[in-house]
Each structure stands twice: as C-alpha cells, then as structure tokens.
Design a protein around this motif. Structure first.
Motif, PDB file in Angstrom:
ATOM      1  N   MET A  88      22.093  28.811  38.391  1.00 42.21           N
ATOM      2  CA  MET A  88      23.112  29.481  37.229  1.00 42.21           C
ATOM      3  C   MET A  88      22.944  30.834  37.021  1.00 42.21           C
ATOM      4  N   LEU A  89      21.647  31.107  36.563  1.00 41.16           N
ATOM      5  CA  LEU A  89      21.411  32.413  36.244  1.00 41.16           C
ATOM      6  C   LEU A  89      21.491  33.613  37.357  1.00 41.16           C
ATOM      7  N   ALA A  90      21.112  32.805  38.429  1.00 38.92           N
ATOM      8  CA  ALA A  90      21.046  33.727  39.669  1.00 38.92           C
ATOM      9  C   ALA A  90      22.714  34.136  40.121  1.00 38.92           C
ATOM     10  N   GLU A  91      23.690  33.240  39.948  1.00 40.17           N
ATOM     11  CA  GLU A  91      25.095  33.345  39.989  1.00 40.17           C
ATOM     12  C   GLU A  91      25.631  34.199  39.236  1.00 40.17           C
ATOM     13  N   LEU A  92      25.128  34.117  37.812  1.00 34.28           N
ATOM     14  CA  LEU A  92      25.724  35.129  36.788  1.00 34.28           C
ATOM     15  C   LEU A  92      25.348  36.326  36.972  1.00 34.28           C
ATOM     16  N   THR A  93      24.210  36.758  37.674  1.00 41.16           N
ATOM     17  CA  THR A  93      23.846  38.299  37.975  1.00 41.16           C
ATOM     18  C   THR A  93      24.769  38.581  39.141  1.00 41.16           C
ATOM     19  N   GLN A  94      25.341  37.713  40.005  1.00 41.43           N
ATOM     20  CA  GLN A  94      26.283  38.260  40.975  1.00 41.43           C
ATOM     21  C   GLN A  94      27.576  37.861  40.714  1.00 41.43           C
ATOM     22  N   LEU A  95      28.220  37.585  39.606  1.00 39.73           N
ATOM     23  CA  LEU A  95      29.521  37.324  39.238  1.00 39.73           C
ATOM     24  C   LEU A  95      30.509  38.192  39.772  1.00 39.73           C
ATOM     25  N   ARG A  96      31.535  37.797  40.206  1.00 42.06           N
ATOM     26  CA  ARG A  96      32.410  38.535  41.083  1.00 42.06           C
ATOM     27  C   ARG A  96      33.760  37.788  41.080  1.00 42.06           C
ATOM     28  N   PRO A  97      35.034  38.765  41.043  1.00 32.50           N
ATOM     29  CA  PRO A  97      36.177  38.040  41.129  1.00 32.50           C
ATOM     30  C   PRO A  97      36.218  37.221  42.510  1.00 32.50           C
ATOM     31  N   LEU A  98      36.777  35.960  42.366  1.00 27.04           N
ATOM     32  CA  LEU A  98      37.299  35.185  43.437  1.00 27.04           C
ATOM     33  C   LEU A  98      38.522  35.211  43.612  1.00 27.04           C
ATOM     34  N   HIS A  99      39.154  35.699  44.785  1.00 25.04           N
ATOM     35  CA  HIS A  99      40.387  35.795  45.111  1.00 25.04           C
ATOM     36  C   HIS A  99      41.357  34.391  45.612  1.00 25.04           C
ATOM     37  N   TYR A 100      41.713  33.939  44.746  1.00 24.99           N
ATOM     38  CA  TYR A 100      42.388  32.738  44.941  1.00 24.99           C
ATOM     39  C   TYR A 100      43.836  32.829  45.247  1.00 24.99           C
ATOM     40  N   THR A 101      44.416  31.835  46.195  1.00 25.81           N
ATOM     41  CA  THR A 101      45.844  31.692  46.548  1.00 25.81           C
ATOM     42  C   THR A 101      46.061  30.227  45.917  1.00 25.81           C
ATOM     43  N   ILE A 102      46.818  29.723  44.918  1.00 20.27           N
ATOM     44  CA  ILE A 102      46.964  28.449  44.504  1.00 20.27           C
ATOM     45  C   ILE A 102      48.396  28.173  44.679  1.00 20.27           C
ATOM     46  N   GLU A 103      49.008  26.926  45.263  1.00 25.05           N
ATOM     47  CA  GLU A 103      49.904  26.493  45.536  1.00 25.05           C
ATOM     48  C   GLU A 103      50.133  25.156  45.027  1.00 25.05           C
ATOM     49  N   LEU A 104      51.078  25.175  43.881  1.00 21.85           N
ATOM     50  CA  LEU A 104      51.468  23.816  43.375  1.00 21.85           C
ATOM     51  C   LEU A 104      52.933  23.655  43.784  1.00 21.85           C
ATOM     52  N   ASP A 105      53.505  22.300  43.352  1.00 20.12           N
ATOM     53  CA  ASP A 105      54.692  21.792  43.497  1.00 20.12           C
ATOM     54  C   ASP A 105      55.850  22.805  43.156  1.00 20.12           C
ATOM     55  N   GLU A 106      55.650  23.468  41.911  1.00 22.66           N
ATOM     56  CA  GLU A 106      56.708  24.446  41.747  1.00 22.66           C
ATOM     57  C   GLU A 106      56.713  25.922  41.828  1.00 22.66           C
ATOM     58  N   GLU A 107      55.385  26.350  42.337  1.00 24.65           N
ATOM     59  CA  GLU A 107      55.184  27.709  42.012  1.00 24.65           C
ATOM     60  C   GLU A 107      53.939  27.898  43.112  1.00 24.65           C
ATOM     61  N   PHE A 149      50.933  31.255  43.622  1.00 27.30           N
ATOM     62  CA  PHE A 149      50.422  32.511  42.885  1.00 27.30           C
ATOM     63  C   PHE A 149      48.921  32.956  43.562  1.00 27.30           C
ATOM     64  N   GLN A 150      48.690  34.154  43.242  1.00 25.91           N
ATOM     65  CA  GLN A 150      47.441  34.352  43.622  1.00 25.91           C
ATOM     66  C   GLN A 150      46.797  34.962  42.266  1.00 25.91           C
ATOM     67  N   VAL A 151      45.254  34.675  42.232  1.00 24.98           N
ATOM     68  CA  VAL A 151      44.617  34.983  41.038  1.00 24.98           C
ATOM     69  C   VAL A 151      43.069  35.491  41.217  1.00 24.98           C
ATOM     70  N   ASP A 152      42.756  36.386  40.508  1.00 23.05           N
ATOM     71  CA  ASP A 152      41.362  36.624  40.728  1.00 23.05           C
ATOM     72  C   ASP A 152      40.548  35.832  39.534  1.00 23.05           C
ATOM     73  N   ALA A 153      39.894  34.660  39.773  1.00 21.99           N
ATOM     74  CA  ALA A 153      39.272  33.816  38.994  1.00 21.99           C
ATOM     75  C   ALA A 153      37.852  33.724  39.172  1.00 21.99           C
ATOM     76  N   THR A 154      37.298  32.957  38.024  1.00 17.75           N
ATOM     77  CA  THR A 154      35.978  32.627  38.081  1.00 17.75           C
ATOM     78  C   THR A 154      35.779  31.191  38.706  1.00 17.75           C
ATOM     79  N   LEU A 155      36.488  30.198  38.425  1.00 15.01           N
ATOM     80  CA  LEU A 155      36.635  29.058  38.758  1.00 15.01           C
ATOM     81  C   LEU A 155      37.958  28.324  38.622  1.00 15.01           C
ATOM     82  N   VAL A 156      38.122  27.467  39.708  1.00 15.54           N
ATOM     83  CA  VAL A 156      39.429  26.695  39.324  1.00 15.54           C
ATOM     84  C   VAL A 156      38.985  25.396  39.693  1.00 15.54           C
ATOM     85  N   ALA A 157      39.436  24.431  38.619  1.00 18.43           N
ATOM     86  CA  ALA A 157      39.289  23.013  38.745  1.00 18.43           C
ATOM     87  C   ALA A 157      40.276  21.877  38.664  1.00 18.43           C
TER      88      ALA A 157
END
Length: 304
Positions: A174-193, A195-203
């Motif tokens: 976790m510490l190692a990944e924190l030093t390399q933290l970067r925006p993650l370019h997601y495309t998220i498709e839901l039932d009604e919409e 969208f694209q988002v720069d995220a840290t995580l999606v659960a």
C-alpha cells in the motif's frame, strides 16, 4: 424471506490455509457439532481451487442437502461458483481473516460450534449474487465486493512480493502504491447513464464490506436486485489517507469526492486495472457485473 429445510446430510469443504491454518481446527469442531445434531457429514478437500470447485459441484449434483464451507471469503467464493443458482443452500463455518460473508449474514465468527448450529437448524435465506462476465465470456460469481483501482493495484503488488509474510506485506504494498498514485481513467456504464471519470478506485457491491469489515458500499442490500457502486474521485495522497479510516464506518460516502450509484448492471473499463471479487483475482477490466436476484440460498438465522 426465509424457509425451513431439513438438513440430514451435508458436504463440508475445508480450506486448510484459511485463517493462517486455523480452518482445520474450526472444521473439526464444526463437523463434530453437526454429527452431534444428527447430520451426516462428507468431507472434501481439493488439491487446488479448480479441483475443490469440481468436487463441490459433484456433491451438489449428487443431492447433498447443503454445501458447507469452512474458511474465509476465498473459500466461500469457491462454494459460490459451485452453488450459484443450483438451489442447494450454502452453510458457512467462518475460519478466515476477513469473514465478510459471515458478517453480512450474521453468522457467528470465531465460534464454529455456533455456526454449525445455524446450519443444522436449517433456516434458509435467499440472497442476490453479482455475476461478473469477462471479455472472454468467463463468468465469476461474487457475494460481497468487486474491487478495482487502488485497492486492486495494492493486491497485485502484494501478490508479487515474496517478503515479508503476513499483513505487513500488504501494508508495504500500500505504501508503495501511494507513492505512485495516479488518476485512473474509467469508463462506467450503468442502467441509466454512462460516464468517464478520473478515479482512485471503483467498488461494486452486492454486499457492504470487504477486507474484514471495510464498509466500502455501506448502503448495499443483498436482496434488492441492485448493485451499489462507490466511486472515489482522484485526489492527493493526503486525501486518500484521510478517507480510508472512515471506510470502516461507511462515512466516507458523505465526502464530496466520493460518489455513489445504484444499478442492476455495471460495466467497468480502465486500462491496466484488475478486478478482484471477494478478495480473489478475477481478471483485467473491462468486466460486466449484473445483480442476479435470489441466486444464492444460504443457511442463516433471520435477524432479531
């Protein structure tokens, strides 16, 4: 809704490595209690996950009254792959480190005798499951959380590390990944919409928690036919460090950089990111996740 089923014979699957090797002890106590209650027990153990899944599926096809899993969320995941949509109930004797499935269903943790009593009592609840479909058409069933992003990168790194052993390896990853933290370019498709988002995580949650009680999707309801989606927007490392303690109470969703959604179907796409479900590796994004109502029957007591 719950129903009562007579439990006369069960098949017990034990993960010997769960809970740092404590699962066999819990399994012996649970099996002894089941036999005291007049339940016939057949024990199975696979040489690997695929073999264990095959043995569990065979037991279901042969008509076992219930598939009982002794172990943590990883072992239970094996059981879900075999039992999903089969109509055969699953019983849990928790013996892992996280035990998020057991907590979700109110099954006693740290008390294999009490967990065995839940199984012998035969009260069956219905629960949704999340069905994950990979690009090659492979299907994986999940009961709690489908994780992707920072947390899955940490797990990827920890899995590549041979030292140290135990929880410290995950902390260093976790510490190692924190030093390399970067925006993650997601495309998220839901039932009604979509969208694209720069995220840290999606659960994506069928249940509420992962990692031993981290309430990443605190509003998830395993019986509503919907998935809960938690998106943590990309931000500075200091913001992420402040957010994580709040996840244990689920109050992170009140922060302005956390967005939540509900959808029957979710598609996630992000280059270089792996999906994990119930703590186990599923495969690289993109994946499609769907809520499947009443796909699981589980032995648990109705909450008071």
């Amino acid at each position: 809704m719950s129903t009562r089923q007579v439990i006369e014979k069960v098949t017990v699957l034990v993960n010997p490595l769960a809970g740092h090797g404590h699962a066999p002890v819990a399994g012996r106590k649970g099996v002894a209690r089941l036999r005291e209650r007049g339940v016939a027990v057949t024990e199975i153990i696979g040489t690997d996950a695929d073999h264990a899944r095959m043995l569990a599926r065979r037991a279901i096809d042969d008509g076992t009254d219930a598939l009982v899993v002794v172990g943590g969320d990883g072992a239970i995941s094996i059981g879900l792959q075999a039992a999903a949509q089969s109509g055969t109930p699953v019983g849990l004797i928790p013996a892992g480190t996280g035990n998020d499935h057991a907590r979700e269903f109110g099954i006693p943790v740290g008390d294999p005798v009490a967990a065995a009593d839940v199984i012998a009592d035969g009260e069956v609840q219905e629960s949704d499951l999340a069905r994950i479909t990979l690009t090659d058409g492979a299907v994986v069933w999940a009961g709690t959380i489908v994780a992707s992003g920072f947390d899955s990168l940490v797990t990827d790194r920890a899995n590549r590390m041979s030292w140290p052993k135990g929880p410290m390896r995950y902390n260093l990853a976790m510490l190692a990944e924190l030093t390399q933290l970067r925006p993650l370019h997601y495309t998220i498709e839901l039932d009604e919409e979509s969208f694209q988002v720069d995220a840290t995580l999606v659960a994506v949650g069928n249940g509420r928690s992962y990692g031993g009680g981290m309430q990443i999707c605190p509003g998830a309801d395993k019986t509503d036919g919907l998935l809960d989606v938690t998106v943590v927007d990309y931000g500075r490392r200091s913001r992420l460090v402040r957010l994580f303690p709040r996840v244990y109470k689920g109050t992170h969703v009140d922060l302005p950089d956390v967005q939540t959604y509900r959808s029957r179907r979710v598609r996630l796409q992000c280059d270089g990111i792996t999906a994990y479900a119930d703590g186990d590796r599923v495969g690289p994004l993109p994946v499609t996740i769907e809520a499947v109502p009443a796909a699981l029957r589980i032995l648990s007591h109705t909450p008071a």
